[in-house]
Motif scaffolding. Structure first.
Motif, short mmCIF file in Angstrom:
data_model
loop_
_atom_site.label_atom_id
_atom_site.label_comp_id
_atom_site.label_asym_id
_atom_site.label_seq_id
_atom_site.Cartn_x
_atom_site.Cartn_y
_atom_site.Cartn_z
N TYR A 1 -2.11 5.98 -11.52
CA TYR A 1 -1.13 4.56 -11.04
C TYR A 1 0.06 4.28 -11.60
O TYR A 1 -0.50 3.70 -12.62
CB TYR A 1 -2.25 4.26 -10.62
CG TYR A 1 -2.18 3.05 -9.30
CD1 TYR A 1 -0.67 3.48 -8.09
CD2 TYR A 1 -1.33 1.62 -9.32
CE1 TYR A 1 -0.43 2.61 -7.40
CE2 TYR A 1 -0.91 0.47 -8.65
CZ TYR A 1 -0.29 1.41 -7.67
OH TYR A 1 -0.20 0.24 -6.84
N ASP B 1 -3.99 -4.95 -6.97
CA ASP B 1 -3.51 -5.87 -5.69
C ASP B 1 -3.56 -5.05 -4.16
O ASP B 1 -4.38 -4.07 -4.43
CB ASP B 1 -2.27 -5.76 -5.86
CG ASP B 1 -1.54 -4.39 -6.66
OD1 ASP B 1 -2.42 -3.35 -6.26
OD2 ASP B 1 -0.16 -4.95 -6.67
N ASP B 2 -3.20 -5.55 -3.41
CA ASP B 2 -3.79 -4.80 -2.14
C ASP B 2 -3.01 -3.22 -2.13
O ASP B 2 -3.00 -2.64 -1.63
CB ASP B 2 -3.01 -5.45 -0.95
CG ASP B 2 -3.74 -6.34 -0.54
OD1 ASP B 2 -4.73 -7.11 -1.33
OD2 ASP B 2 -2.70 -7.97 -0.22
N LYS B 3 -1.96 -3.81 -2.68
CA LYS B 3 -1.42 -1.79 -2.98
C LYS B 3 -1.81 -0.75 -3.23
O LYS B 3 -1.60 0.28 -2.91
CB LYS B 3 0.18 -1.74 -2.97
CG LYS B 3 0.88 -0.94 -3.04
CD LYS B 3 2.31 -0.89 -3.88
CE LYS B 3 2.74 0.69 -3.85
NZ LYS B 3 4.19 0.58 -4.09
N ILE C 1 -5.59 0.11 -1.66
CA ILE C 1 -4.68 0.44 -0.41
C ILE C 1 -4.50 2.54 -0.40
O ILE C 1 -4.98 3.47 -0.01
CB ILE C 1 -3.80 0.11 0.77
CG1 ILE C 1 -4.41 -1.05 1.01
CG2 ILE C 1 -3.25 1.47 1.10
CD1 ILE C 1 -3.22 -1.92 2.10
N GLU C 2 -4.04 2.41 -1.86
CA GLU C 2 -3.33 3.83 -1.64
C GLU C 2 -4.97 4.57 -2.97
O GLU C 2 -5.13 5.40 -2.86
CB GLU C 2 -2.60 3.79 -3.05
CG GLU C 2 -1.44 3.21 -2.54
CD GLU C 2 -0.66 4.86 -1.53
OE1 GLU C 2 -1.02 5.44 -2.04
OE2 GLU C 2 -0.48 4.03 -0.62
N ILE D 1 -5.74 -2.37 5.08
CA ILE D 1 -4.24 -2.83 5.88
C ILE D 1 -4.39 -3.77 6.56
O ILE D 1 -3.42 -4.47 6.64
CB ILE D 1 -3.57 -1.04 6.20
CG1 ILE D 1 -3.30 -0.04 5.32
CG2 ILE D 1 -2.74 -1.74 7.03
CD1 ILE D 1 -2.77 0.97 6.47
N ALA E 1 -5.22 -6.53 4.09
CA ALA E 1 -4.00 -7.34 3.64
C ALA E 1 -3.07 -8.10 4.28
O ALA E 1 -2.01 -8.25 3.33
CB ALA E 1 -3.28 -5.20 2.97
N LYS E 2 -2.90 -7.51 5.34
CA LYS E 2 -1.85 -8.02 6.37
C LYS E 2 -2.67 -9.28 6.88
O LYS E 2 -1.38 -9.68 7.00
CB LYS E 2 -1.95 -6.81 7.84
CG LYS E 2 -0.83 -5.76 7.54
CD LYS E 2 -0.23 -5.20 8.22
CE LYS E 2 0.44 -4.09 8.23
NZ LYS E 2 0.75 -2.72 9.15
#
Length: 212
Positions: A21, A69-71, A74-75, A207, A210-211
């Motif tokens: 990553y 982190d959120d990204k 999620i990934e 997701i 995270a939002k």
């Protein structure tokens, strides 16, 4: 970009055990019991969605120092979910039929409900005591051995009972098969098919968190 890789450096067998990553490589715990614990976590109502994410991340990435982190999360779980739901026996046209004697559909078994039968069958066919393979046997190895369980093993006899078409039987044979199917019946939300759906929805949950 995050991808699942096979490491020749730390794992000579070439089994999946690392993530890449943003130019960094992270070790991922894909022991068979870690994956099965993740399955159980998904259906555990004692945890909130946020707690499930935190626990799952700890399961797969252990105590590594990661800026999760959120990204990243999620990934990561997008790739993990796709990996866990992979079926090497599905053909290009979507036909998931398999050779006679193999597990034919995830709707006919449950890793949780059938745990004892699977344990007994691994010992019976391979001489493998799964209790001593925790954090040793990789998910790829477990999945391959699981798919290779023969029709005479305890677990596969149970699967065959669930698949049996009782309308093709008559009299005493039909009555006995109906009783056997009732004994080994699976709850709809306990099948591996249902678990796979939960895994697919896990990314959507991330997701949404995270939002929020």
């Amino acid at each position: 970009m995050l991808t699942l890789t096979r490491s020749d450096r730390s794992n000579p067998t070439g089994l999946n055990n690392e993530f890449e990553y943003c130019g960094h490589t992270y070790r991922i715990n894909l022991a068979y019991d870690t994956v099965l614990s993740f399955y159980e976590l998904l259906e555990d109502d004692h945890f909130s969605d946020e707690e499930k994410v935190a626990v799952a991340f700890q399961m797969f990435f252990d105590s590594q120092e990661i800026n999760a982190d959120d990204k990243f999360q999620i990934e990561a779980f997008k790739v993990i979910s796709r990996y866990l739901n992979e079926d090497p026996y599905i053909s290009a046209d979507g036909d998931d039929s398999e050779a006679e004697g193999n597990v034919t559909s995830p709707r006919y078994y449950s890793f949780k409900q059938d745990a004892e039968a699977i344990y007994a069958s691994f010992y019976e066919q391979y001489g493998i005591d799964l209790l001593y393979q925790k954090q040793k046997m990789h998910w790829d190895q477990f999945k391959a051995l699981f798919a290779g369980l023969g029709p005479k093993t305890y677990f596969m006899r149970i699967v065959q009972i669930r698949q049996e078409d009782v309308t093709k039987l008559e009299g005493k044979a039909q009555q006995e098969m109906i009783r056997a199917q009732q004994r080994y019946a699976l709850e709809d939300d306990q099948t591996q098919e249902a678990v796979q759906d939960q895994i697919a929805n896990f990314g959507n949950m991330l997701i949404a968190i995270a939002k929020s």
